[in-house]
Design a protein around this motif. Sequence first.
Motif, PDB file in Angstrom:
ATOM      1  N   LEU A   1       0.832  -1.205   0.000  1.00  0.00           N
ATOM      2  CA  LEU A   1       0.000   0.000   0.000  1.00  0.00           C
ATOM      3  C   LEU A   1       0.862   1.249   0.000  1.00  0.00           C
ATOM      4  CD1 LEU A   1      -2.879  -0.937   2.460  1.00  0.00           C
ATOM      5  CD2 LEU A   1      -2.981  -0.764  -0.025  1.00  0.00           C
ATOM      6  N   ARG A   2       1.958   1.215   0.765  1.00  0.00           N
ATOM      7  CA  ARG A   2       2.859   2.376   0.774  1.00  0.00           C
ATOM      8  C   ARG A   2       3.454   2.588  -0.612  1.00  0.00           C
ATOM      9  NH1 ARG A   2       4.440   0.424   5.907  1.00  0.00           N
ATOM     10  NH2 ARG A   2       6.181  -0.665   4.965  1.00  0.00           N
ATOM     11  N   ASP A   3       3.808   1.478  -1.285  1.00  0.00           N
ATOM     12  CA  ASP A   3       4.356   1.600  -2.633  1.00  0.00           C
ATOM     13  C   ASP A   3       3.325   2.192  -3.575  1.00  0.00           C
ATOM     14  OD1 ASP A   3       6.739   0.579  -1.822  1.00  0.00           O
ATOM     15  OD2 ASP A   3       6.369  -1.454  -2.556  1.00  0.00           O
ATOM     16  N   ARG A   4       2.071   1.793  -3.392  1.00  0.00           N
ATOM     17  CA  ARG A   4       1.012   2.320  -4.241  1.00  0.00           C
ATOM     18  C   ARG A   4       0.816   3.803  -3.996  1.00  0.00           C
ATOM     19  NH1 ARG A   4      -4.282  -1.087  -3.998  1.00  0.00           N
ATOM     20  NH2 ARG A   4      -3.054  -2.903  -4.422  1.00  0.00           N
ATOM     21  N   MET A   5       0.997   4.234  -2.758  1.00  0.00           N
ATOM     22  CA  MET A   5       0.825   5.649  -2.431  1.00  0.00           C
ATOM     23  C   MET A   5       1.899   6.488  -3.117  1.00  0.00           C
ATOM     24  SD  MET A   5      -0.296   5.391   1.532  1.00  0.00           S
ATOM     25  CE  MET A   5      -1.015   7.000   1.679  1.00  0.00           C
ATOM     26  N   ARG A   6       3.012   5.855  -3.496  1.00  0.00           N
ATOM     27  CA  ARG A   6       4.059   6.598  -4.185  1.00  0.00           C
ATOM     28  C   ARG A   6       3.581   7.092  -5.535  1.00  0.00           C
ATOM     29  NH1 ARG A   6       8.906   2.638  -2.425  1.00  0.00           N
ATOM     30  NH2 ARG A   6       9.075   3.423  -0.328  1.00  0.00           N
ATOM     31  N   GLU A   7       2.554   6.454  -6.099  1.00  0.00           N
ATOM     32  CA  GLU A   7       2.007   6.923  -7.357  1.00  0.00           C
ATOM     33  C   GLU A   7       1.547   8.372  -7.202  1.00  0.00           C
ATOM     34  OE1 GLU A   7      -1.021   4.251  -8.628  1.00  0.00           O
ATOM     35  OE2 GLU A   7       0.339   2.544  -8.651  1.00  0.00           O
TER      36      GLU A   7
ATOM     37  N   GLU B   1       4.436  10.410  -7.634  1.00  0.00           N
ATOM     38  CA  GLU B   1       4.799  10.494  -9.037  1.00  0.00           C
ATOM     39  C   GLU B   1       3.927  11.522  -9.749  1.00  0.00           C
ATOM     40  OE1 GLU B   1       4.650   6.563 -10.679  1.00  0.00           O
ATOM     41  OE2 GLU B   1       6.085   5.813  -9.200  1.00  0.00           O
ATOM     42  N   VAL B   2       2.656  11.549  -9.410  1.00  0.00           N
ATOM     43  CA  VAL B   2       1.766  12.536 -10.011  1.00  0.00           C
ATOM     44  C   VAL B   2       2.204  13.935  -9.621  1.00  0.00           C
ATOM     45  CG1 VAL B   2      -0.605  13.414 -10.005  1.00  0.00           C
ATOM     46  CG2 VAL B   2      -0.193  10.963 -10.164  1.00  0.00           C
ATOM     47  N   THR B   3       2.529  14.108  -8.348  1.00  0.00           N
ATOM     48  CA  THR B   3       2.992  15.412  -7.875  1.00  0.00           C
ATOM     49  C   THR B   3       4.259  15.824  -8.612  1.00  0.00           C
ATOM     50  OG1 THR B   3       2.068  14.968  -5.698  1.00  0.00           O
ATOM     51  CG2 THR B   3       3.740  16.683  -5.833  1.00  0.00           C
ATOM     52  N   GLU B   4       5.178  14.876  -8.770  1.00  0.00           N
ATOM     53  CA  GLU B   4       6.418  15.188  -9.475  1.00  0.00           C
ATOM     54  C   GLU B   4       6.143  15.554 -10.923  1.00  0.00           C
ATOM     55  OE1 GLU B   4       9.328  12.086  -8.993  1.00  0.00           O
ATOM     56  OE2 GLU B   4       9.038  12.053  -6.831  1.00  0.00           O
ATOM     57  N   GLN B   5       5.199  14.857 -11.556  1.00  0.00           N
ATOM     58  CA  GLN B   5       4.866  15.172 -12.944  1.00  0.00           C
ATOM     59  C   GLN B   5       4.284  16.578 -13.052  1.00  0.00           C
ATOM     60  OE1 GLN B   5       2.263  12.055 -14.228  1.00  0.00           O
ATOM     61  NE2 GLN B   5       3.910  10.536 -14.382  1.00  0.00           N
ATOM     62  N   VAL B   6       3.418  16.926 -12.110  1.00  0.00           N
ATOM     63  CA  VAL B   6       2.819  18.265 -12.123  1.00  0.00           C
ATOM     64  C   VAL B   6       3.897  19.322 -11.916  1.00  0.00           C
ATOM     65  CG1 VAL B   6       1.263  19.813 -10.864  1.00  0.00           C
ATOM     66  CG2 VAL B   6       0.526  17.492 -11.430  1.00  0.00           C
ATOM     67  N   GLU B   7       4.786  19.072 -10.949  1.00  0.00           N
ATOM     68  CA  GLU B   7       5.859  20.032 -10.693  1.00  0.00           C
ATOM     69  C   GLU B   7       6.769  20.176 -11.919  1.00  0.00           C
ATOM     70  OE1 GLU B   7       7.784  18.626  -7.150  1.00  0.00           O
ATOM     71  OE2 GLU B   7       6.224  19.457  -5.846  1.00  0.00           O
ATOM     72  N   ALA B   8       7.068  19.060 -12.572  1.00  0.00           N
ATOM     73  CA  ALA B   8       7.932  19.121 -13.766  1.00  0.00           C
ATOM     74  C   ALA B   8       7.243  19.912 -14.870  1.00  0.00           C
ATOM     75  CB  ALA B   8       8.265  17.705 -14.242  1.00  0.00           C
TER      76      ALA B   8
END
Length: 194
Positions: free
Chosen positions: A113-119, A122-129
Amino acid sequence: MKEAVRIGPNPASRPDLDEVMSAVALGDQSAFAVLFDAVAAPVLGVAHAVLRDRAQSEEVAQEVLVEVWRTAPRYRPERGTAVNWVLTLAHRRAVDRVRSAQAAAAREHRAGLRDRMREYDEVTEQVEARLEREQVRRCLRTLTEIQREAVELAYYRGMTYRQVAETLSVPLGTVKTRLRDGLIRLRDCLGVCA
């Protein structure tokens, strides 16, 4: 009428396991061998009934018999027979193994579940990029045409300074100056500390 034939040792010739356990408690290895022969199969049976896995049942049976050897002085005949004491140890150890496996599965599930929360990260990083790219585009529009061309050729197309000079048909020194000035303006626009 024929009499039934009994297979196995005569019950009268079986040793008193409570007495055997007393000898085991004193460190008698031959007494432990007698106890082992008498209880190994039932211990394996109890473990297998709980675990339903042959390999784990054998491991638990081995652990229990080692524990019997180490903790034989704790056996109290007034609380029950030696066989019952040993089988209780086997049952408890098998149940502990099941609980341990369940706890490990629960830990793995939580880790998943923690690994899934990393998605989400990833979304946040994509938005920031995406926001950073937009800010760079905005800042590139503040450069002069000549500076922007030099920066785009050098940093977006991967050209060397010499290749940029040849593409723009200007001297190498001019390209270096345009790039330096353009990068300074970009730095100021992006708010990057020097």
